[in-house]
Design an enzyme around this catalytic site. Structure first.
Site, PDB file in Angstrom:
ATOM      1  N   ILE A 120      93.311  55.799  38.808  1.00 20.87           N
ATOM      2  CA  ILE A 120      92.932  56.570  37.623  1.00 20.87           C
ATOM      3  C   ILE A 120      91.743  57.479  37.879  1.00 20.87           C
ATOM      4  O   ILE A 120      91.329  58.221  36.987  1.00 20.87           O
ATOM      5  CB  ILE A 120      92.624  55.641  36.429  1.00 20.87           C
ATOM      6  CG1 ILE A 120      91.547  54.611  36.790  1.00 20.87           C
ATOM      7  CG2 ILE A 120      93.884  54.950  35.944  1.00 20.87           C
ATOM      8  CD1 ILE A 120      91.132  53.723  35.626  1.00 20.87           C
ATOM      9  N   GLY A 151      86.697  60.174  43.634  1.00 15.54           N
ATOM     10  CA  GLY A 151      85.488  60.962  43.810  1.00 15.54           C
ATOM     11  C   GLY A 151      84.907  60.755  45.177  1.00 15.54           C
ATOM     12  O   GLY A 151      85.448  60.008  46.004  1.00 15.54           O
ATOM     13  N   GLY A 152      83.792  61.425  45.428  1.00 15.48           N
ATOM     14  CA  GLY A 152      83.170  61.362  46.738  1.00 15.48           C
ATOM     15  C   GLY A 152      82.610  60.002  47.075  1.00 15.48           C
ATOM     16  O   GLY A 152      82.354  59.709  48.236  1.00 15.48           O
ATOM     17  N   MET A 153      82.389  59.153  46.066  1.00 12.76           N
ATOM     18  CA  MET A 153      81.822  57.837  46.333  1.00 12.76           C
ATOM     19  C   MET A 153      82.835  56.724  46.102  1.00 12.76           C
ATOM     20  O   MET A 153      82.465  55.570  45.948  1.00 12.76           O
ATOM     21  CB  MET A 153      80.573  57.622  45.474  1.00 12.76           C
ATOM     22  CG  MET A 153      79.391  58.442  45.963  1.00 12.76           C
ATOM     23  SD  MET A 153      77.822  57.951  45.235  1.00 12.76           S
ATOM     24  CE  MET A 153      77.950  58.688  43.637  1.00 12.76           C
ATOM     25  N   GLY A 154      84.119  57.049  46.080  1.00  8.12           N
ATOM     26  CA  GLY A 154      85.116  56.003  45.961  1.00  8.12           C
ATOM     27  C   GLY A 154      86.253  56.393  45.047  1.00  8.12           C
ATOM     28  O   GLY A 154      86.362  57.534  44.590  1.00  8.12           O
ATOM     29  N   VAL A 197      88.946  54.802  41.751  1.00  9.40           N
ATOM     30  CA  VAL A 197      89.027  53.854  40.645  1.00  9.40           C
ATOM     31  C   VAL A 197      90.492  53.544  40.382  1.00  9.40           C
ATOM     32  O   VAL A 197      91.325  54.456  40.289  1.00  9.40           O
ATOM     33  CB  VAL A 197      88.367  54.413  39.370  1.00  9.40           C
ATOM     34  CG1 VAL A 197      88.368  53.349  38.280  1.00  9.40           C
ATOM     35  CG2 VAL A 197      86.947  54.856  39.654  1.00  9.40           C
ATOM     36  N   LYS A 227      86.551  49.779  41.133  1.00  7.59           N
ATOM     37  CA  LYS A 227      86.045  50.846  41.999  1.00  7.59           C
ATOM     38  C   LYS A 227      86.118  50.356  43.439  1.00  7.59           C
ATOM     39  O   LYS A 227      85.568  49.300  43.780  1.00  7.59           O
ATOM     40  CB  LYS A 227      84.606  51.193  41.624  1.00  7.59           C
ATOM     41  CG  LYS A 227      83.824  51.999  42.659  1.00  7.59           C
ATOM     42  CD  LYS A 227      84.347  53.388  42.867  1.00  7.59           C
ATOM     43  CE  LYS A 227      84.116  54.282  41.705  1.00  7.59           C
ATOM     44  NZ  LYS A 227      82.712  54.613  41.511  1.00  7.59           N
ATOM     45  N   ASP A 286      72.830  58.809  39.833  1.00  7.60           N
ATOM     46  CA  ASP A 286      73.996  59.671  39.616  1.00  7.60           C
ATOM     47  C   ASP A 286      74.308  59.776  38.124  1.00  7.60           C
ATOM     48  O   ASP A 286      75.438  59.546  37.688  1.00  7.60           O
ATOM     49  CB  ASP A 286      75.204  59.139  40.392  1.00  7.60           C
ATOM     50  CG  ASP A 286      76.281  60.210  40.592  1.00  7.60           C
ATOM     51  OD1 ASP A 286      75.950  61.407  40.479  1.00  7.60           O
ATOM     52  OD2 ASP A 286      77.437  59.846  40.853  1.00  7.60           O
TER      53      ASP A 286
END
Length: 740
Positions: free
Chosen positions: A26, A29-32, A34, A49, A152
Site C-alpha cells: 500500500i 518510499g525511500g525508507m521502505g 508498507v 513497514k 521526517d
C-alpha cells in the site's frame, strides 16, 4: 549491505512476515515499503513497514533496529501511531528484511488531503488545517520530552482517520536509516528535502529541526505551496540553507501579518532562534487567525527551555562545531556535511506524493461556524454547542457570574470560553474559534480547581520533573499569577480548594519501584504563602503473596462547599473518608466518618459530590447483581454507617455487561433549590436531572444535539442556572443548557 534492494512478495515468493499474512503493498518510499497484512491471532488488519534488506552478518544494523523499534514502541500518545510488534524475516537469497507492525489507518494521509484539494485549486478548510497542526504538535512535543527526534515530519507521515484524528507515523525510521552503525561510518541526512531543516541536512538534527519541518507543513497548508522546491534534492536543500523564506502573504494575502511573523520564526535558519515547543508555535498561529488585533508574544526557544536542548548522537559521532550558515561550496563539495541523501524530492517513507508547482491556489469561500444547536426549538435543547478542543475535558470550571467557562483536557490544554458573548453572538467567521483563550502544557496528567471566591484557578501537574511537581495559579484572563513547587514524587491525582482557602492534593504511589509498599498521601499548601506546605500520610498498602493489605489507593478529594470549611471527602476504591484538615505547626487529617462503598475503577474523576448544605454526599457506585448498570445514591456525610438512598435510574440499552451505565454527576450548588437538583451523565450520552429524594425518578432529560457518545464531566454554574457537560465524541463537544 545492498541498501537499494527491495522486498518484493512476487519475486521472493514470501507470503507472510512472521505470523502476519501479506495482502498487498500500500506504500513505497525511500525508507521502505508498507504492506497491508492480516494478523490471524488477533483477527485484524495491520500495516507493516519493511526496511531495505541487509546482510545476515550485519549485526550492527540488527542491534540498532531493535533499539530504535523498542524506543518507538515505548511512545504512548493519542496522536502517535503505536508500534504493535517488530521482527525480521529471512529471504531466499540469504538477506534479512526487518519490519515494524503498526495499526492500519484507512483514512489516508494529510498528503492525500493536500493533493485532493490541490487538484480542485483549493486550500484545506482553515479550521481543519489548524486542528491537524495542533494534533501533530502535541505528538512532536511529547516525543521531544522523551528525548526523541522524529527527523521526517511531513504530511505523508501524518495519517488520518475518517474523523480527522491524526496519527504521526514513522518514529525511529529515519534514525535507523541514518545510523552510522548502519552505513559504515558515513554521515547521513535522512529525511525529506522538501521539509528538511538546514542543520538536519548537515547531519545535526535537533528538536527544532522537527519544529522547522512542522512550520514547512503549516506554510504549505496555508499558502498551497512549499517555501522551497527545486528539481533535485540537493538543490532543494541548498535553498533551505541559503535563500530567505518567501513571504507567505505573497501567496495568500488574507493571512494576517501576525500569522506571517509567527510562521517565519518557525522557519528561522538558526535552530536556536526557532520555537522550542511546537504546541506554543501552533497556538499562536491560531490566535493570529482568530484575533485580527493579536500581537504575538515571544515564543520560547531552547535557551528558555534548556532541558530540551539535546542532540541525539550515534556511537561513532564526535562533537563538531555548529555553524549558523553553510556555503554553497560546502554543500557542493560535501566535506562530510552531506554524504548521502536517502530520500528523493517528494518521496517519503509512506509512499510517493507528487506536489503541484507554481500555481496559486484559490481560497475557499468565507463561511461561518455557529455554536447554535441543531435542534434549537426543543425546550430541553442546549443553548450552546462548543467545539474546538481535541480531547474531551476532565474538568469544567465556571466563573462566579457564569459568564466564563474553563475546560481542561486531561493531558494538554486549558480553554477559556466566553459564554456570555457566545450567547449574544453564537456565529463566528470561518477559521476563528469559539474559545477566547488557551493554555498549552507538556504531556502531563492535568487536574484543576477554582478558588472559593472564583477569582483564580489552579492547575496541578502543569510541569513536573525530577526536582519538582508544579502547580500554576492563574487569573480568569489566563495570566499566570504564581507557581507553587511541590515535592518531586510524581503527578498529583486530584486537587481541591478548601473554602478556608487551603489547596489540597492527593497522590498514590511507591517511593521505590522495587518496594512492595505503596502510599496514599494528602498534600496541603497555603496558596498565599506557598512555602507553607505539609504532607500527610493517609495509608500504606503492602502487597505480599498476591494479596494487598492496609487499605485501598486514594482516588479523589473534594472540598465541603459550605463557607470557611476545612472539611473534605477523600474517596478510595472501596470507602470514603469525611474529615477535616487542621493546621498548626503541622497539618493533620482527622477522620470524622468512614463510609464503606464500592466504586468502579472505570469511573471518571467526577463520581461524588456534596449537597450545597454540606450535609449529604451524592455518588455513583459500581454495578452489582442487583444493579447491573450501577447506582446513583446519596447518604449522610456525618455518619459512619449511614442509610443509603437510591434514585430511580432508567435502564440504558446496548451497554456491555462489563460497563457501568453512569459516568459522572454534579449536584446543583444553589442552596435555594430544595431538595437539591442532581445531574447525571451516562455512558450512552444522555443527561438526566433528579430532585434528590429517595426513590424519585428523573424530572428532566436534556437534549444532547444528537451526540451519541459518553458524557465525560458535568458542572453547574454557581447560581445553579446553567449546566455544562463535556462529551467523549470525536469533536470533544461541550454543551451548555439553561436550567429552569
Amino acid at each position: 549491505m545492498n541498501d537499494q534492494k527491495e522486498f518484493e512478495q512476487t519475486e521472493n515468493g514470501i507470503e507472510t512476515l512472521g505470523r502476519y499474512r501479506i495482502a498487498r503493498r500500500i506504500g513505497r518510499g525511500g525508507m521502505g515499503e508498507v504492506w497491508l497484512c492480516e494478523d490471524p491471532r488477533l483477527i485484524r488488519q495491520v500495516a507493516i513497514k519493511t526496511l531495505p534488506a541487509h546482510n545476515q552478518q550485519d549485526k550492527n544494523f540488527a542491534k540498532h533496529f531493535e533499539r530504535e523499534a523498542e524506543a518507538a514502541a515505548a511512545l504512548n500518545h493519542p496522536h502517535i501511531l503505536p508500534v504493535h510488534d517488530y521482527g525480521k524475516q529471512s529471504l531466499p537469497d540469504g538477506t534479512i528484511v526487518s519490519y515494524i507492525v503498526m495499526p492500519y489507518i484507512s483514512g489516508g494521509s494529510l498528503a492525500d488531503r493536500i493533493t485532493s484539494a490541490s487538484q480542485q485549486q483549493l486550500l484545506l478548510p482553515l479550521q481543519d488545517t489548524l486542528a491537524f497542526l495542533e494534533q501533530a504538535a502535541q505528538a512532536i512535543d511529547y516525543a521531544h520530552k522523551k528525548r526523541l527526534i522524529h527527523r521526517d515530519i511531513k504530511p505523508a507521515n501524518m495519517l488520518l482517520r475518517e474523523d480527522n484524528w491524526l496519527f504521526l507515523a514513522d518514529f525511529g525510521i529515519a534514525r535507523i536509516i541514518s545510523s552510522e552503525e548502519n552505513l559504515t561510518g558515513r554521515s547521513v541526512a535522512a529525511g525529506t528535502p522538501l521539509y528538511m531543516a538546514p542543520e538536519q541536512a548537515r547531519g545535526k538534527a535537533t528538536i527544532t529541526s522537527d519544529n522547522y519541518s512542522l512550520a514547512v507543513v503549516a506554510y504549505q497548508l496555508c499558502t498551497g505551496r512549499l517555501p522551497f522546491e527545486n528539481k533535485t534534492a540537493l538543490a532543494t536543500m541548498m535553498m533551505h540553507q541559503l535563500e530567505p523564506v518567501p513571504s507567505p502573504r505573497q501567496f495568500n494575502p488574507t493571512l494576517p501579518s501576525a500569522f506571517e511573523q509567527i510562521l517565519l520564526q518557525g522557519l528561522e535558519k538558526d535552530p536556536a532562534a526557532r520555537p522550542a515547543l511546537a504546541c506554543e508555535f501552533v497556538a499562536q498561529l491560531r490566535q493570529a487567525i482568530s484575533n485580527p488585533t493579536y500581537q504575538p508574544t515571544p515564543l520560547q526557544t531552547v535557551h528558555d527551555l534548556p532541558r530540551l536542548d539535546f542532540q541525539e548522537r550515534t556511537q561513532t559521532q564526535q562533537p563538531d562545531e555548529q555553524h549558523a550558515r553553510i556555503s554553497r561550496r560546502d554543500l557542493l563539495l560535501g566535506g562530510g556535511a552531506i554524504a548521502t541523501i536517502t530520500t528523493g524530492v517528494g518521496l517519503g517513507a509512506w509512499g510517493y506524493w507528487q506536489t503541484t508547482q507554481g500555481s496559486q491556489k484559490s481560497l475557499p469561500t468565507p463561511q461561518y461556524i455557529s455554536a447554535r444547536p441543531k435542534n434549537s426549538g426543543d425546550a430541553n435543547a442546549p443553548a450552546l454547542v462548543l467545539t474546538g478542543s481535541l480531547l474531551n475535558a476532565n474538568n469544567l470550571l465556571w466563573s462566579k457570574d457564569a459568564s466564563l467557562l474553563f475546560s481542561l483536557e486531561y493531558t494538554y490544554t486549558l480553554f477559556r470560553w466566553d459564554v456570555a458573548s457566545l450567547l449574544k453572538q453564537p456565529d463566528k467567521p470561518y477559521g476563528s474559534t469559539f474559545y477566547s483563550g488557551k493554555l498549552s502544557y507538556p504531556d502531563n496528567q492535568l487536574c484543576a480547581t477554582i478558588s472559593p471566591d472564583r477569582t483564580q484557578f489552579a492547575v496541578a501537574n502543569s510541569e513536573w520533573d525530577d526536582t519538582k511537581t508544579q502547580v500554576a495559579l492563574y487569573t480568569l484572563d489566563l495570566r499566570l499569577q504564581s507557581t507553587i513547587n511541590m515535592p518531586p514524587s510524581g503527578n498529583f491525582g486530584a486537587i481541591t480548594w478548601l473554602t478556608n482557602n487551603n489547596l489540597c492534593f492527593t497522590r498514590y504511589g511507591s517511593d521505590d519501584l522495587n518496594s512492595n509498599k505503596a502510599h496514599s498521601y494528602l498534600y496541603v499548601v497555603d496558596p498565599t504563602r506557598p512555602q507553607r506546605q505539609w504532607t500527610i500520610l493517609l495509608n500504606t498498602l503492602i502487597t505480599s503473596g498476591g494479596k494487598t493489605s492496609g487499605g485501598s489507593p486514594v482516588a479523589t478529594v473534594l472540598a465541603d462547599p459550605t463557607p470557611d470549611s476545612s472539611r473534605a471527602v477523600i474517596g478510595y476504591e472501596d470507602y470514603l473518608e469525611v474529615g477535616k484538615v487542621t493546621i498548626s505547626n503541622n497539618a493533620t487529617w482527622t477522620v470524622l466518618s468512614r463510609i464503606h462503598v464500592k466504586i468502579s475503577s472505570s469511573k471518571t474523576s467526577q463520581w461524588i459530590d456534596w449537597t450545597p448544605d454540606g450535609k449529604n454526599l451524592v455518588m455513583l457506585t459500581t454495578r452489582d447483581t442487583t444493579h447491573p448498570q450501577g447506582r446513583v445514591v446519596y447518604m449522610s456525610a456525618s455518619m459512619s454507617k449511614p442509610p443509603v438512598q437510591d434514585l430511580n435510574t432508567p435502564s440504558i440499552a446496548g451497554l456491555e455487561s462489563s460497563v457501568d451505565g453512569y459516568n459522572c454527576l454534579a449536584c446543583n450548588p444553589n442552596p435555594a433549590n430544595t431538595p437539591p437538583l442532581v445531574a447525571v451523565g451516562t455512558a450512552d450520552g444522555n443527561i438526566y436531572i433528579w430532585k434528590l429524594q429517595a426513590g424519585s425518578s428523573y424530572i428532566k432529560k436534556l437534549g444532547t444535539d444528537r451526540i451519541q457518545a459518553g458524557v465525560a464531566t458535568l458542572a453547574w454554574s454557581p447560581d445553579g442556572k446553567w449546566l455544562a457537560a463535556s462529551f467523549q465524541d470525536n469533536q470533544a463537544s461541550i454543551l451548555i443548557w439553561k436550567i429552569g
